[in-house]
Design a protein around this motif. Structure first.
Motif, PDB file in Angstrom:
ATOM      1  N   MET A   1      34.451 105.693 -38.245  1.00  0.00           N
ATOM      2  CA  MET A   1      34.883 104.637 -37.316  1.00  0.00           C
ATOM      3  C   MET A   1      35.957 103.819 -38.018  1.00  0.00           C
ATOM      4  O   MET A   1      35.838 103.516 -39.190  1.00  0.00           O
ATOM      5  N   ASP A   2      36.941 103.455 -37.274  1.00  0.00           N
ATOM      6  CA  ASP A   2      38.008 102.683 -37.909  1.00  0.00           C
ATOM      7  C   ASP A   2      37.892 101.204 -37.563  1.00  0.00           C
ATOM      8  O   ASP A   2      37.383 100.822 -36.524  1.00  0.00           O
TER       9      ASP A   2
ATOM     10  N   ARG B   1      40.115  99.040 -36.842  1.00  0.00           N
ATOM     11  CA  ARG B   1      40.935  98.589 -35.718  1.00  0.00           C
ATOM     12  C   ARG B   1      40.191  98.735 -34.391  1.00  0.00           C
ATOM     13  O   ARG B   1      40.223  97.833 -33.557  1.00  0.00           O
ATOM     14  N   GLN B   2      39.516  99.861 -34.196  1.00  0.00           N
ATOM     15  CA  GLN B   2      38.774 100.071 -32.947  1.00  0.00           C
ATOM     16  C   GLN B   2      37.670  99.025 -32.786  1.00  0.00           C
ATOM     17  O   GLN B   2      37.470  98.484 -31.700  1.00  0.00           O
ATOM     18  N   THR B   3      36.964  98.759 -33.870  1.00  0.00           N
ATOM     19  CA  THR B   3      35.894  97.774 -33.821  1.00  0.00           C
ATOM     20  C   THR B   3      36.455  96.386 -33.560  1.00  0.00           C
ATOM     21  O   THR B   3      35.912  95.624 -32.756  1.00  0.00           O
ATOM     22  N   ALA B   4      37.553  96.060 -34.222  1.00  0.00           N
ATOM     23  CA  ALA B   4      38.203  94.763 -34.006  1.00  0.00           C
ATOM     24  C   ALA B   4      38.662  94.633 -32.553  1.00  0.00           C
ATOM     25  O   ALA B   4      38.519  93.569 -31.941  1.00  0.00           O
ATOM     26  N   GLU B   5      39.185  95.707 -31.994  1.00  0.00           N
ATOM     27  CA  GLU B   5      39.653  95.669 -30.611  1.00  0.00           C
ATOM     28  C   GLU B   5      38.476  95.482 -29.639  1.00  0.00           C
ATOM     29  O   GLU B   5      38.571  94.733 -28.664  1.00  0.00           O
TER      30      GLU B   5
END
Length: 144
Positions: free
Chosen positions: A1-2, A4-8
């Motif tokens: 999981m990256d 950026r995806q979690t932050a988004e």
């Protein structure tokens, strides 16, 4: 999981939580306190209290903004200022007995409003939300 995806996902989740839960609680509240005053009461859960600096930092506001909020709570006898026994320059903000009572009223009223908001969910969705929130709570406490 990256990251950026979690932050988004968080970026999109925060306004939804604000819209669906935080704002309705504040709008439907019948308590004679501002949202900032309620946040202070909720934060002051331990017996020894906290300093103005710590309180302001935790609630993401300046000490200058925090002072009138605490002053009003002191005037309402919901909190008191107590000098530190080891360093009298340090002042702790501590809940009074009336402050504990008001904090409990805030909790009861907030829980009632949230339960009403959640009442439209079926059992499956409610279970899924509970598991997700429990996991989120645990993970967020790991973030420095």
């Amino acid at each position: 999981m990256d990251y950026r995806q979690t932050a988004e996902t968080l970026f999109h989740l925060i306004p939804l939580l604000e819209k669906n839960f935080v704002r309705p609680v504040m709008q439907q509240s019948r308590l004679p306190l501002s949202p900032a005053q309620i946040r202070v009461l909720v934060r002051l859960s331990d017996k020894k209290g906290t300093t103005m600096t710590s309180l302001a930092k935790e609630l993401v506001m300046s000490k200058q903004q925090m002072t009138p909020i605490v002053d009003k709570l002191v005037a309402e006898n919901l909190v008191k200022r107590e000098p530190d026994m080891e360093d009298r320059r340090i002042i702790h903000i501590v809940l009074t007995a009336a402050g504990y009572e008001m904090r409990e009223k805030c909790k009861v009223e907030t829980l009632a409003i949230l339960q009403e908001k959640l009442s439209g969910l079926n059992d499956e969705d409610l279970t899924a939300l509970h598991i997700a929130l429990t996991d989120l709570y645990a993970v967020i406490h790991k973030i420095p």
